[in-house]
Design an enzyme around this catalytic site. Sequence first.
Site, PDB file in Angstrom:
ATOM      1  N   ASP A  78       0.842  -1.199   0.000  1.00  0.00           N
ATOM      2  CA  ASP A  78       0.000   0.000   0.000  1.00  0.00           C
ATOM      3  C   ASP A  78       0.884   1.259   0.000  1.00  0.00           C
ATOM      4  OD1 ASP A  78      -2.501   1.279   0.130  1.00  0.00           O
ATOM      5  OD2 ASP A  78      -2.502   1.327   2.325  1.00  0.00           O
ATOM      6  N   HIS A  79       0.418   2.337  -0.623  1.00  0.00           N
ATOM      7  CA  HIS A  79       1.082   3.652  -0.622  1.00  0.00           C
ATOM      8  C   HIS A  79       2.605   3.579  -0.631  1.00  0.00           C
ATOM      9  CE1 HIS A  79      -2.374   6.262  -0.232  1.00  0.00           C
ATOM     10  NE2 HIS A  79      -2.885   5.437   0.661  1.00  0.00           N
ATOM     11  N   HIS A 111      -8.422   9.903   4.805  1.00  0.00           N
ATOM     12  CA  HIS A 111      -7.619   8.907   5.514  1.00  0.00           C
ATOM     13  C   HIS A 111      -7.805   9.173   7.000  1.00  0.00           C
ATOM     14  CE1 HIS A 111      -4.759   8.201   1.917  1.00  0.00           C
ATOM     15  NE2 HIS A 111      -5.339   7.057   2.176  1.00  0.00           N
ATOM     16  N   GLY A 112      -8.327   8.211   7.743  1.00  0.00           N
ATOM     17  CA  GLY A 112      -8.566   8.415   9.171  1.00  0.00           C
ATOM     18  C   GLY A 112     -10.057   8.528   9.456  1.00  0.00           C
ATOM     19  N   HIS A 122      -9.984   4.736  -1.080  1.00  0.00           N
ATOM     20  CA  HIS A 122      -9.151   4.813   0.126  1.00  0.00           C
ATOM     21  C   HIS A 122      -9.981   5.500   1.209  1.00  0.00           C
ATOM     22  CE1 HIS A 122      -4.899   3.830  -1.222  1.00  0.00           C
ATOM     23  NE2 HIS A 122      -5.647   3.585  -2.268  1.00  0.00           N
ATOM     24  N   ASN A 149     -10.145   0.354   1.099  1.00  0.00           N
ATOM     25  CA  ASN A 149      -9.049   0.269   2.078  1.00  0.00           C
ATOM     26  C   ASN A 149      -9.528   0.671   3.471  1.00  0.00           C
ATOM     27  OD1 ASN A 149      -7.662  -0.044  -0.302  1.00  0.00           O
ATOM     28  ND2 ASN A 149      -6.112   1.499   0.149  1.00  0.00           N
ATOM     29  N   VAL A 150      -9.146  -0.123   4.464  1.00  0.00           N
ATOM     30  CA  VAL A 150      -9.480   0.198   5.858  1.00  0.00           C
ATOM     31  C   VAL A 150      -8.218   0.035   6.707  1.00  0.00           C
ATOM     32  CG1 VAL A 150     -10.906  -0.372   7.865  1.00  0.00           C
ATOM     33  CG2 VAL A 150     -11.858  -0.646   5.555  1.00  0.00           C
ATOM     34  N   THR A 210      -7.358   2.862   9.780  1.00  0.00           N
ATOM     35  CA  THR A 210      -7.433   3.553  11.072  1.00  0.00           C
ATOM     36  C   THR A 210      -8.388   2.898  12.072  1.00  0.00           C
ATOM     37  OG1 THR A 210      -6.971   5.596   9.883  1.00  0.00           O
ATOM     38  CG2 THR A 210      -7.815   5.819  12.115  1.00  0.00           C
TER      39      THR A 210
HETATM   40  P1  13P Z   1      -8.472   4.696   6.650  1.00  0.00           P
HETATM   41  O1  13P Z   1      -7.318   4.754   7.592  1.00  0.00           O
HETATM   42  O2  13P Z   1      -9.304   5.915   6.622  1.00  0.00           O
HETATM   43  O3  13P Z   1      -9.293   3.461   6.846  1.00  0.00           O
HETATM   44  O4  13P Z   1      -7.842   4.594   5.170  1.00  0.00           O
HETATM   45  C1  13P Z   1      -7.006   3.518   4.874  1.00  0.00           C
HETATM   46  C2  13P Z   1      -6.376   3.659   3.558  1.00  0.00           C
HETATM   47  O5  13P Z   1      -6.896   4.270   2.648  1.00  0.00           O
HETATM   48  C3  13P Z   1      -5.077   2.984   3.389  1.00  0.00           C
HETATM   49  O6  13P Z   1      -4.548   3.125   2.116  1.00  0.00           O
END
Ligand code: 13P
Length: 278
Positions: A81-82, A178-179, A206, A228-229, A231
């Site tokens: 990821d990323h 994100h978060g 995301h 994507n999950v 946080t």
């Molecule tokens: P969250 O942390 O909001 O769930 O997003 C995760 C994410 O996009 C990881 O690439």
Amino acid sequence: MMVSFSDMLTTARRERYAVGSFNVYNYETIRGVIESGRETRTPVIVAFGAGYLPNMEVDEVGALVRTMAAASDTPVALHLDHCKSFDVIVRAVKAGFSSVMYDGSALPFEENMRQTARVVEVAHAAGVGVEAELGALARGEHSNEEDASEIYTSPDEAKVFAQSTKVDALAVSIGTVHGMYKGVPKVDVGVLKKIAAVVDIPLVLHGGSGTPEAIIRECIANGIAKINVNTEISVNAVDKIRALLASGKGWHLSEISREEVGFVKEIVKKYMALFRAA
Ligand code: 13P
């Protein structure tokens, strides 16, 4: 069993469900994600973010996930990821990852396209899938992704980008963060619809944590095939471990570790049910 990232997501987009991509950082999170898939017979993506390299090396993650996936008859893909580093991507390809995300979203459009195409060439030669990102997500609470100003993905750019880079999946920015959300999420499904009308590869959302169910369902109906999950998995586990420690019992670290696996599974299974039911 390990499966192809591209096959997994192409099927999901065609059949209008999403595969959950859950971030892992240690043995407990990896086990929690793979067991959730096995116990619910749901295909799953184990996502290791390049930001967690201080926690584990890519070849360690590759060996662990491949060993655990071999013992499960449910499809598992292992995703980087990323990642902004070409070198780390090559290491992940060598370590047996199913797919990599090259994150050139902070680069100018042409440069993002050029670098992504280079990653696609190397990854595809090894049978590894590629995800890229266009646009940028803002950062909500408790995230440890980088801060960024929100930029919605342009449908016109998305069309050109997908055609010219030949990526297997494209992450889009439509208002998720994100978060955890600080206020009411402002997700623009209209932008997603415009992208989905001109880009036929699986689209990626995301920032799954805390996104309301109705929005998730609408996104899946309109081309999102991977969500994507990260946080919420961390927040839930940390809160519950804090409560255990406060309970006064004399905990052994091995017991905390087993509890952590259970806390990871609570969130992973919740989202798996939502992504499939949608
Ligand atoms: P969250 O942390 O909001 O769930 O997003 C995760 C994410 O996009 C990881 O690439």
